[in-house]
Design an enzyme around this catalytic site. Structure first.
Site: not given
Length: 418
Positions: A165, A305, A316, A337, A342, A403
């Site tokens: 991502c 994010h 975060e 998002k 996403h 990831f």
């Protein structure tokens, strides 16, 4: 080492809240949710039955049937957004050195739609190997970068980036570097993703990464909220034209913003989870800010994010608290998002556009659906809840994490005509 300034001169967006740049930005600042029931397949047996799909979209509005048959949706999405960005830049390709015009394109999944459908057809055909002759090029993750270059004759550096991502932020930072180092004059950078498939939804359900709030899709993506239970999958593409400053000025280009720093790091921690204290995120943000040669106090806005997962959002938050300290009280943050879902490998690109437009227009997009922020989040942090806010900002930071512990941060600066 002498480096060159890099500016952004073109934008293209294909998103769940708008099929072009103008519509995307209008709906973003108005707080529109792109979530709804899945229409691409029968999702009734899945734990998650909704996603952020493109709306009122038809490939035939852009391509003939022959091109549609030869390409996976993620490549077609890429071509649409890249075409808009190139057109928006008003670059005269016949007057541009195409040997120094490159493409760096990103995707996290590639042609998962094609792979799934062709393998299912193979299995249903009792093992008869009747694959499409386009099967391999359709699934390759680097196909969009090649397709964009072929369509427009762009002969410079050309490849794809894959960092889950964080993929399209990686592409943007790489494109920035190539121009800065005088290895290119103009770059198309961005990402595309078409992950809303049975395997995509089923696989992320198995990871318990997706929201399962099927009774209320429009409010399911709720970053930072106590009721968040996972992300909402989105699809689409976004493209940016990065250009060397003098090159842009000499042709009288409209300049949206300047890109002044990029940071890429690894958590080296876990396959799917971010570091709980945001250790890698901190180093990535610091690298971007230091490259720009400014203090942390210069940052006015952070596009987080913030996927709406229980662990990731707080990781975060921990990172920005440790990174910015008391200055965080003056920073506006938002999680777009909550509206787009996403977009995975395309997330960094669509959020870069949100950050660039925020700089240009002086408007902070909102975080929607967050009614009760987690108690771990200090009350002084400005989450820009529900409504966009007018604010003059000079520096905007855009974070992406993937990831495998991949982190990529881009720092943008408002452009003032010089």
């Amino acid at each position: 080492m002498n480096t060159r300034r890099v500016v952004i001169t073109g934008l293209g967006a294909l998103s769940p809240i708008g099929n072009d740049l103008k519509t995307f930005w209008k709906n973003l600042i108005s707080g529109t949710s792109g979530a709804g029931p899945i229409t691409k397949f029968d999702a009734s047996k899945f734990k998650t039955q909704f996603a952020c799909e493109l709306k009122e979209f038809d490939f035939l509005d852009y391509f003939d049937r022959k091109d549609i048959r030869k390409n996976d949706p993620f490549t077609l999405y890429a071509l649409i957004s890249a075409d808009e960005a190139i057109s928006d830049s008003q670059l005269a390709l016949d007057k541009t050195d195409l040997d120094r015009f490159g493409v760096i394109w990103a995707s996290g999944n590639g042609g998962i739609h094609t792979f799934e459908n062709d393998v299912l057809e193979f299995s249903e055909g009792e093992g008869t190997p009747r694959f499409s002759p386009f099967f391999i090029p359709k699934i390759l993750i680097d196909t969009p970068s090649g397709a964009i270059s072929i369509k427009h004759g762009l002969k410079g550096v050309n490849y794809c980036t894959v960092s889950a991502c964080a993929s399209s932020n990686t592409a943007i930072v790489d494109a920035f570097n190539y121009i800065k180092w005088n290895k290119a004059d103009v770059m198309v950078a961005g990402g595309s993703e078409a992950p809303i498939t049975r395997a995509g939804i089923g696989g992320f359900n198995a990871l318990r990464a997706l929201s399962t709030q099927n009774d209320s899709p429009g409010t399911a993506s709720r970053p930072f909220d106590t009721g968040r239970d996972g992300f909402v999958m989105g699809e689409g593409a976004a493209a940016l034209i990065l250009e060397e400053y003098t090159h842009a000025k000499q042709r009288g280009a409209t300049i949206y913003a300047e890109i002044v720093g990029g940071g890429m790091t690894a958590d080296a921690y876990h396959t799917t989870a971010t570091h709980p204290e945001g250790e890698g995120a901190i180093r990535g943000m610091r690298a971007a800010i230091e490259e720009a040669g400014v203090d942390v106090s210069a940052v006015d806005y952070i596009n987080m994010h913030a996927t709406s997962t229980p662990v990731g959002d707080l990781s975060e938050i921990n990172a920005i608290q440790r990174m910015f300290g008391d200055h965080l009280r003056t920073i506006s943050i938002s999680a777009t998002k909550s509206m787009t879902g996403h977009l995975m490998g395309a997330a960094g690109a669509i959020e870069a556009i949100a950050s660039v437009k925020a700089l240009q227009e002086g408007i902070i997009p909102p975080t929607i659906n967050t009614t009760t922020p987690s108690p771990e989040i200090p009350e002084f942090i400005d989450l820009t809840l529900e409504k966009s806010v007018k604010k003059n900002i000079e520096y905007a930071l855009s974070n992406t994490f993937g990831f495998g512990g991949h982190n990529a941060t881009a720092l943008f600066k408002a452009y003032r005509d010089e």
